[in-house]
Design a protein around this motif. Structure first.
Motif, PDB file in Angstrom:
ATOM      1  N   TYR A 391      16.018 -36.318  75.866  1.00 42.15           N
ATOM      2  CA  TYR A 391      16.236 -34.963  76.384  1.00 42.15           C
ATOM      3  C   TYR A 391      17.401 -34.962  77.365  1.00 42.15           C
ATOM      4  N   LEU A 392      18.353 -34.056  77.161  1.00 40.53           N
ATOM      5  CA  LEU A 392      19.540 -33.989  78.018  1.00 40.53           C
ATOM      6  C   LEU A 392      19.510 -32.824  78.998  1.00 40.53           C
ATOM      7  N   GLY A 393      18.892 -31.719  78.606  1.00 37.09           N
ATOM      8  CA  GLY A 393      18.867 -30.574  79.508  1.00 37.09           C
ATOM      9  C   GLY A 393      18.533 -29.290  78.771  1.00 37.09           C
ATOM     10  N   SER A 394      18.595 -28.160  79.510  1.00 43.08           N
ATOM     11  CA  SER A 394      18.244 -26.850  78.964  1.00 43.08           C
ATOM     12  C   SER A 394      19.430 -25.906  79.109  1.00 43.08           C
ATOM     13  N   LEU A 395      19.574 -25.009  78.152  1.00 44.70           N
ATOM     14  CA  LEU A 395      20.630 -24.017  78.176  1.00 44.70           C
ATOM     15  C   LEU A 395      20.021 -22.631  78.273  1.00 44.70           C
ATOM     16  N   GLN A 396      20.228 -21.950  79.405  1.00 38.52           N
ATOM     17  CA  GLN A 396      19.751 -20.580  79.644  1.00 38.52           C
ATOM     18  C   GLN A 396      18.245 -20.435  79.451  1.00 38.52           C
ATOM     19  N   ASP A 397      17.499 -21.501  79.673  1.00 41.03           N
ATOM     20  CA  ASP A 397      16.041 -21.476  79.508  1.00 41.03           C
ATOM     21  C   ASP A 397      15.620 -20.990  78.129  1.00 41.03           C
ATOM     22  N   MET A 398      16.475 -21.209  77.151  1.00 42.08           N
ATOM     23  CA  MET A 398      16.177 -20.822  75.779  1.00 42.08           C
ATOM     24  C   MET A 398      16.292 -21.994  74.820  1.00 42.08           C
ATOM     25  N   TYR A 399      17.250 -22.876  75.078  1.00 41.25           N
ATOM     26  CA  TYR A 399      17.544 -23.961  74.150  1.00 41.25           C
ATOM     27  C   TYR A 399      17.437 -25.312  74.864  1.00 41.25           C
ATOM     28  N   LEU A 400      16.768 -26.250  74.204  1.00 40.44           N
ATOM     29  CA  LEU A 400      16.699 -27.612  74.701  1.00 40.44           C
ATOM     30  C   LEU A 400      17.789 -28.429  74.018  1.00 40.44           C
ATOM     31  N   VAL A 401      18.438 -29.281  74.778  1.00 37.91           N
ATOM     32  CA  VAL A 401      19.503 -30.128  74.244  1.00 37.91           C
ATOM     33  C   VAL A 401      19.022 -31.571  74.288  1.00 37.91           C
ATOM     34  N   ALA A 402      19.115 -32.247  73.146  1.00 39.03           N
ATOM     35  CA  ALA A 402      18.669 -33.640  73.069  1.00 39.03           C
ATOM     36  C   ALA A 402      19.654 -34.424  72.212  1.00 39.03           C
ATOM     37  N   LEU A 409      21.131 -32.471  69.187  1.00 40.70           N
ATOM     38  CA  LEU A 409      20.161 -31.465  68.757  1.00 40.70           C
ATOM     39  C   LEU A 409      20.156 -30.283  69.718  1.00 40.70           C
ATOM     40  N   ILE A 410      20.210 -29.082  69.156  1.00 39.47           N
ATOM     41  CA  ILE A 410      20.027 -27.847  69.933  1.00 39.47           C
ATOM     42  C   ILE A 410      18.735 -27.217  69.426  1.00 39.47           C
ATOM     43  N   ILE A 411      17.738 -27.099  70.304  1.00 42.23           N
ATOM     44  CA  ILE A 411      16.389 -26.704  69.893  1.00 42.23           C
ATOM     45  C   ILE A 411      16.025 -25.367  70.515  1.00 42.23           C
ATOM     46  N   ASP A 412      15.554 -24.433  69.689  1.00 42.50           N
ATOM     47  CA  ASP A 412      15.039 -23.155  70.170  1.00 42.50           C
ATOM     48  C   ASP A 412      13.607 -23.384  70.649  1.00 42.50           C
ATOM     49  N   GLN A 413      13.386 -23.345  71.962  1.00 40.33           N
ATOM     50  CA  GLN A 413      12.091 -23.751  72.506  1.00 40.33           C
ATOM     51  C   GLN A 413      10.960 -22.824  72.046  1.00 40.33           C
ATOM     52  N   HIS A 414      11.224 -21.511  71.952  1.00 42.72           N
ATOM     53  CA  HIS A 414      10.178 -20.592  71.522  1.00 42.72           C
ATOM     54  C   HIS A 414       9.830 -20.820  70.048  1.00 42.72           C
ATOM     55  N   ALA A 415      10.860 -20.919  69.202  1.00 42.82           N
ATOM     56  CA  ALA A 415      10.619 -21.094  67.773  1.00 42.82           C
ATOM     57  C   ALA A 415       9.894 -22.415  67.512  1.00 42.82           C
ATOM     58  N   LEU A 416      10.263 -23.478  68.232  1.00 47.11           N
ATOM     59  CA  LEU A 416       9.608 -24.771  68.030  1.00 47.11           C
ATOM     60  C   LEU A 416       8.148 -24.715  68.463  1.00 47.11           C
ATOM     61  N   ALA A 417       7.883 -24.164  69.651  1.00 50.56           N
ATOM     62  CA  ALA A 417       6.505 -24.084  70.124  1.00 50.56           C
ATOM     63  C   ALA A 417       5.657 -23.230  69.179  1.00 50.56           C
ATOM     64  N   GLU A 418       6.257 -22.168  68.645  1.00 54.85           N
ATOM     65  CA  GLU A 418       5.538 -21.321  67.692  1.00 54.85           C
ATOM     66  C   GLU A 418       5.214 -22.096  66.418  1.00 54.85           C
ATOM     67  N   SER A 419       6.183 -22.888  65.952  1.00 51.76           N
ATOM     68  CA  SER A 419       5.964 -23.677  64.746  1.00 51.76           C
ATOM     69  C   SER A 419       4.878 -24.730  64.960  1.00 51.76           C
ATOM     70  N   LEU A 420       4.904 -25.391  66.113  1.00 50.54           N
ATOM     71  CA  LEU A 420       3.893 -26.406  66.408  1.00 50.54           C
ATOM     72  C   LEU A 420       2.502 -25.780  66.491  1.00 50.54           C
ATOM     73  N   ALA A 421       2.409 -24.643  67.153  1.00 47.09           N
ATOM     74  CA  ALA A 421       1.120 -23.948  67.248  1.00 47.09           C
ATOM     75  C   ALA A 421       0.636 -23.522  65.869  1.00 47.09           C
ATOM     76  N   TYR A 422       1.575 -23.046  65.044  1.00 42.49           N
ATOM     77  CA  TYR A 422       1.224 -22.594  63.696  1.00 42.49           C
ATOM     78  C   TYR A 422       0.627 -23.747  62.877  1.00 42.49           C
ATOM     79  N   HIS A 423       1.277 -24.923  62.924  1.00 41.02           N
ATOM     80  CA  HIS A 423       0.770 -26.065  62.165  1.00 41.02           C
ATOM     81  C   HIS A 423      -0.597 -26.500  62.692  1.00 41.02           C
ATOM     82  N   SER A 424      -0.786 -26.451  64.000  1.00 36.65           N
ATOM     83  CA  SER A 424      -2.086 -26.822  64.567  1.00 36.65           C
ATOM     84  C   SER A 424      -3.169 -25.864  64.105  1.00 36.65           C
TER      85      SER A 424
END
Length: 573
Positions: A391-402, A409-424
């Motif tokens: 993990y390198l940092g966050s951009l505008q509290d929307m995207y995680l950079v790794a 990697l540029i990660i949409d934190q909301h979309a990822l958390a939604e996807s993880l919750a959906y699979h669970s």
């Protein structure tokens, strides 16, 4: 040798012309209601059966027609609304071509009942497939009632292209909603299968919005009002928190005519620039009043599309008017926080559970014995410590950079958390929880109809509720998702997602999938929600362990990967 040219039979030509105006039951409703409005009615009632394919009845208390006018109204190009070509430059009515009634009559069985204020009796005309069957006198109240049955009975090729009864019914509901919001001083009532679906009181736009979308919607909107340079703009615009995934809550009316015009949507979007998540749209009901000669309403057979003489100025006025309203509501750029951050407390004080609580719940679901599908993906693998992503940092509290060994990697934190919750949620069983105090949820017209269809299936996925009014339900139990109860109002989201589901799936499966998708969105981490380093790292490890989480339940990507080789090409290495 080519066949010689010949004149078409008048009945055949009228049926061909009807195709330009009458596409589906909603088209019939639109044309008949617009005629009622032009007749000066302040009370209009619409009734449909089987989505309008079996029955459409529109009644009004307008001026009515004499016997002569009633018969003339069924002839093509007979109208009281224009008299010369010059009138086309200053059209002030909704209909003016004289095509609506004859077009409808040519492809249905139609009964027209009408009476003027000073007429001793009314007139009843019955038409079958465009041919007048009989004309009789009848005792009637002032106004006009038109009953249309067996739509497209004599044009089976057009009948087979209609959608399901539910789809056609919802198209009618949307048509009436748009007209009711464009003409808020008229009282509208819509009945479907004998039940009231929509009712407005005719007491103004604010009241109409509350009648159709509920009081909570109007409480989340700000008034828009401006008048400059011959362009008057009025109505209501939604606060950023009530954004939508599609443009279904945007209505533009020009001189009281509901219209479709791409530039108006763009102008509205521009007013909300930086306030909404990507690929979302604001809510607004706006009325534009301009000189009739400044627009062309005759560019489409159904008159649903228009062209402006000065489109650039119209767009500019809409953007300025809505921005001014949002500014007065406190939605302003905060220069000290950089682009995309606002001083309104909505963005700095999330009301839902904390990211730590959500992530802990997700992790707990992997360690507790659950009832998993045999081949269902696990959220985390046993060798999670082998994850080498950093993990390198966050951009505008929307995207995680790794970074990985070979990419960024540029990660949409909301979309990822939604996807993880959906699979669970897809893997495990969710319980339900009785509400300490039952909650009242007001449904929109379309949602109310869907509630009648999917009531039993809602019980199966954890919602217990009962109707307490035409469009009001009392919710007593809600599903538990990731250990947290869903809000009662999420029942509405489940209904709408069920409506969007595949028609090939059983109702139970449709509602179950809708519940999971809705729950995943509610349970997930939101955009603009700051995460600690540990929380961000936990999300990244979950992504590494679950390649299937690279898309969210809506099909959007959760991560954008930039290989080192691509960076090398960009920098010329």
């Amino acid at each position: 040798m080519y066949p010689s040219i010949k004149r078409l039979d008048p009945l055949l030509s009228s049926q061909i012309a009807a195709g330009e105006v009458i596409e589906r039951p909603a088209s019939v409703v639109k044309e008949l209601v617009e005629n009622s409005i032009d007749a000066g009615a302040d009370r209009i009632s619409i009734e449909i059966v089987d989505g309008g394919t079996r029955l459409i009845r529109v009644s009004d208390n307008g001026r009515g027609m004499t016997r002569e006018d009633a018969l003339l109204s069924l002839e093509r190009f007979a109208t009281s609304k224009i008299g010369s070509i010059d009138d086309l430059d200053s059209i002030a009515t909704l209909g003016f071509r004289g095509e609506a009634l004859p077009s409808i009559a040519s492809c249905s069985r139609l009964t027209l009942e009408t009476k003027t204020a000073d007429g001793e009796t009314g007139t009843c005309v019955r038409v079958d497939g465009g041919a007048v069957v009989d004309v009789t006198e009848k005792g009637l109240p002032q106004g006009t009632t038109i009953t249309v049955t067996d739509l497209f009975f004599n044009t089976p090729a057009r009948l087979k292209f209609l959608k399901s009864q539910g789809t056609e019914r919802n198209a009618v509901i949307e048509t009436v909603e748009r007209l009711a919001l464009a003409w808020p001083n008229i009282s509208f009532t819509l009945m479907s299968q004998g039940r009231a679906v929509l009712h407005t009181t005719g007491k103004g736009l604010e009241d109409a919005l509350a009648n159709i979308f509920g009081t909570e919607t109007i409480q989340s909107m700000v008034e828009v009002s401006s008048d400059h340079g011959g362009i008057r703009i009025s109505g209501f615009a939604g606060l950023p928190r009530v954004y939508r995934r599609i443009r279904d809550r945007q209505l533009f009316a020009v001189n009281r005519r509901p219209v479709k015009n791409t530039c108006l949507g763009w102008a509205l979007d521009h007013a909300y620039a930086g306030l909404l998540p990507p690929k979302t749209y604001p809510v607004a009901v706006l009325e534009l009043t301009v000189e009739p000669g400044a627009l062309d309403v005759n560019v489409h057979p159904t008159k649903a599309e228009i062209k402006f003489g000065n489109e650039v100025e119209i767009r500019r006025r809409i953007t300025q008017s809505v921005k001014q309203a949002l500014s007065q509501a406190g939605y302003l750029n905060d220069p000290g926080t950089g682009p995309g951050r606002y001083s309104h407390p909505e963005f700095s004080s999330p009301k839902r559970e904390s990211p730590q609580d959500v992530i802990q719940s997700i992790w707990q679901m992997q360690t507790q014995p659950l009832s998993l599908h045999e081949k269902g993906p696990q959220l985390l693998r046993d060798n999670e410590d082998m994850c080498e992503w950093q993990y390198l940092g966050s951009l505008q509290d929307m995207y995680l950079v790794a970074k990985t060994s070979e990419s960024l990697l540029i990660i949409d934190q909301h979309a990822l958390a939604e996807s993880l919750a959906y699979h669970s949620l897809c893997q495990g069983e969710s319980g339900s929880q009785e509400l300490l105090l039952p909650e009242v949820v007001q449904l929109e017209p379309t949602e109310a109809v869907l509630y009648q269809e999917y009531g039993d299936e809602l019980e199966q996925v954890g919602f217990s509720s009962r109707p307490v009014g035409t469009r009001t339900v009392l919710v007593t139990k809600v599903p538990l998702i990731l250990g947290q109860p869903l809000p009662a109002v999420s029942l509405r989201g489940v209904l709408m997602k069920a409506y969007e589901g595949s028609p090939r799936m059983s109702p139970g499966r449709v509602v179950a999938q809708a519940q999971i998708a809705t729950a995943a969105c509610h349970a997930s981490i939101k955009a603009k929600q700051p995460l600690t380093k540990e929380e961000a790292q936990a999300l990244i490890r979950c992504l590494w362990a679950n390649p299937g989480a690279r898309t969210c339940p809506h099909g959007r990507p959760t991560v954008h990967e930039i290989p080192v080789t691509e960076l090398a090409r960009f920098f010329g290495r």
